[in-house]
Design a protein around this motif. Structure first.
Motif, PDB file in Angstrom:
ATOM      1  N   SER A 213      39.781 -17.491  46.381  1.00  0.00           N
ATOM      2  CA  SER A 213      39.828 -18.909  46.732  1.00  0.00           C
ATOM      3  C   SER A 213      40.844 -19.621  45.864  1.00  0.00           C
TER       4      SER A 213
ATOM      5  N   ILE B 210      35.932 -25.485  38.074  1.00  0.00           N
ATOM      6  CA  ILE B 210      35.260 -25.616  39.374  1.00  0.00           C
ATOM      7  C   ILE B 210      33.801 -25.975  39.142  1.00  0.00           C
TER       8      ILE B 210
ATOM      9  N   ALA C 281      30.452 -25.030  43.437  1.00  0.00           N
ATOM     10  CA  ALA C 281      31.513 -24.098  43.847  1.00  0.00           C
ATOM     11  C   ALA C 281      31.242 -22.692  43.333  1.00  0.00           C
TER      12      ALA C 281
ATOM     13  N   ASP D 263      37.591 -30.785  46.845  1.00  0.00           N
ATOM     14  CA  ASP D 263      37.801 -29.335  46.841  1.00  0.00           C
ATOM     15  C   ASP D 263      36.946 -28.660  45.771  1.00  0.00           C
ATOM     16  N   HIS D 264      36.032 -29.402  45.186  1.00  0.00           N
ATOM     17  CA  HIS D 264      35.033 -28.873  44.256  1.00  0.00           C
ATOM     18  C   HIS D 264      35.608 -28.475  42.898  1.00  0.00           C
TER      19      HIS D 264
END
Lengths: 125, 373
Positions: free
Chosen positions: A63, A24, A28, A9-10
């Motif tokens: 996000s 992140i 990302a 999911d980075h």
């Protein structure tokens, strides 16, 4: 400085002693674009691996950021409130999101290393 | 990390005539209304947005629908579908209008230009098939809809736009806001209107598809002109308080609720001879149940489309567009609220991810328009 580990999911994780710092990845932040707000978890919150526990907002969209490993949130990056652009400028440095005291620090070693993550990103493009 | 709202991607995407140029410029392409469109270039949304307000930005809007209405009585025919005064639109002028449904909702929003011997229409990409079918079904004998799928459309927007086009088309400097001219830009035949979707001065330029890249490259070569994508287009239009069809207006919202009553011609408001006139008339007389308003959340956290708007614990509306305004330097949103809460300065609460975020209603636009009047 210890080696970074990565999720699909980075997120990145840096385990130092009993504390894992999470942020992140450069990939990302580049995909997101200019970060304008970061919503961080409450201190003391118990999170499961893969649980959504922060939100990063760019000009365009919001996000979710997931906890890479299970544990308790012990610190959040207060600087992001004033300067969310740190996530873009120093994603794996001063732009970190939160710190977790992992239930099982060995869980971190099970995540991807830099080479595996680079290959994963390549496979997604 | 994963985006909270992923667009579905099931059908093959169409491309505009500028697709190769976008890729050459390093654009990130995303699906939008069935097209692969540039959401941003390497500069990024924030920089592209700010550049548009400071100098000039070039947008590809070729995905939008273009068509002409030809024949005697074309304006009267279009008035069967819209409350806009089309017959009163002078040659060389363009007007923003709404297509309305029989129930008083908004079928689409359109730009109509009077080119003397015909009308030129620009409609939303997401609605063009529906719009053209609706218009064709309403046409009397002798009036024809000519679709223009072989034309591209670019928008050059910003305070330096006029300076940038001047050497290519010296006559455009004389064009006032919402004026249209059939001219040539650097030898390319073009239909140009002084209009846009950013709140800035600028032009929308319709050209034959096969010469679109040549024109885009000529404009990008002018000092101060940078490409900008759909991301910046969205934040610019929201700062300018302009509606996005499908988000802020749709078949459920009326022109009165959407605060677009100004698009209804005076003559039309005497005759009440447009689709949905009954609802519009009733809402003008007694007040609409809800109204579109601007909202400024406190702090830096954006409230996105779908966010509930509350007065205390009572839901009184919903955000229809929301994000961060790069020129505003903070979050902004538009949405509908029940009329008692619509007055400027009303304190409300936005429920973002279950947590209350204080906000106030504010007059639109968030950033003042700078049109060439």
């Amino acid at each position: 400085m210890t080696e970074l580990r990565f999720t699909k999911d980075h997120e990145w994780v840096r385990l130092e002693g009993e504390v894992a710092t999470v942020g992140i990845t450069d990939h990302a932040q580049n995909a997101l674009g200019d970060v304008v707000f970061v919503d961080l978890p409450e201190l003391g919150r118990e999170v499961a691996a893969g649980e959504a526990c922060a939100v990063v907002e760019s000009v365009k969209a919001a996000s979710d950021v997931y906890a890479p490993v299970a544990g308790r949130v012990v610190e959040t990056n207060a600087r992001l409130a004033e300067d969310p652009g740190l996530v873009n400028r120093e994603p794996t440095g001063e732009g970190w999101f939160f710190r977790i005291a992992p239930k099982d620090p060995a869980e971190v070693a099970g995540l991807m290393d830099a080479a595996a993550y680079a290959a994963f990103v390549e496979s997604q493009s | 990390m994963a985006a909270q709202d992923q667009p579905p991607q099931d059908q093959p995407l169409q491309e505009t005539p500028l697709a190769a140029l976008h890729r050459a410029l390093g654009a990130r392409m995303v699906p939008f209304a069935g097209y692969a469109m540039p959401v941003q270039y390497p500069d990024g949304i924030m920089a592209e947005h700010l550049h548009c307000r400071a100098a000039a930005a070039l947008f590809d809007v070729s995905h939008m629908g273009q068509a002409e209405l030809v024949g005697d009585g074309a304006a009267a025919a279009l008035e069967r579908l819209t409350p806009a005064d089309v017959q009163g639109l002078k040659p060389g002028r363009q007007r923003y209008g709404l297509l309305t449904t029989m129930a008083g909702g908004i079928f689409d929003d359109v730009m109509v230009a009077n080119l003397g011997d015909r009308l030129h229409l620009v409609v939303n990409a997401s609605r063009k098939e529906e719009d053209f079918a609706l218009i064709e079904a309403a046409l009397p004998a002798g009036v024809r809809l000519r679709r223009l799928p072989d034309r591209a459309l670019v928008a050059l927007q910003g305070p330096k736009a006029a300076e940038a086009v001047a050497p290519l088309a010296p006559d455009l400097g004389a064009l006032s806001f919402l004026g249209v001219a059939e001219t040539a830009l650097g030898g390319i035949p073009a239909l140009v209107s002084r209009s846009g979707y950013t709140g800035e001065d600028g032009f929308e330029i319709s050209i034959p598809a096969e010469r679109a890249e040549e024109l885009a490259r000529a404009l990008l070569a002018r000092p101060g002109v940078r490409p900008a994508g759909l991301g910046a287009r969205d934040s610019l239009r929201l700062e300018a308080g302009l509606c996005l069809y499908g988000s802020d207006i749709d078949e459920t919202t009326s022109p009165v609720e959407a605060a677009l009553t100004w698009t209804i011609g005076k003559r039309r408001r005497m005759a009440w001879d447009f689709p949905g006139a009954e609802r519009v008339r009733e809402e003008l007389a007694n007040g609409a149940r809800r109204l579109r308003v601007g909202l400024r959340p406190e702090g830096r956290q954006p409230a996105r489309a779908g966010t509930p708007i509350q007065d205390g614990d009572t839901v009184v509306g919903e955000v229809t567009s929301g994000g961060f305004g790069p020129s505003l330097g903070g979050p902004m949103a538009m949405g509908y609220v029940a009329r008692p809460h619509a007055a400027d300065g009303t304190a409300l609460t936005l429920l973002v991810r279950g947590r209350p975020l204080p906000a106030r209603t504010v007059p639109l636009p968030f950033v003042p328009h700078r049109y060439a009047r």
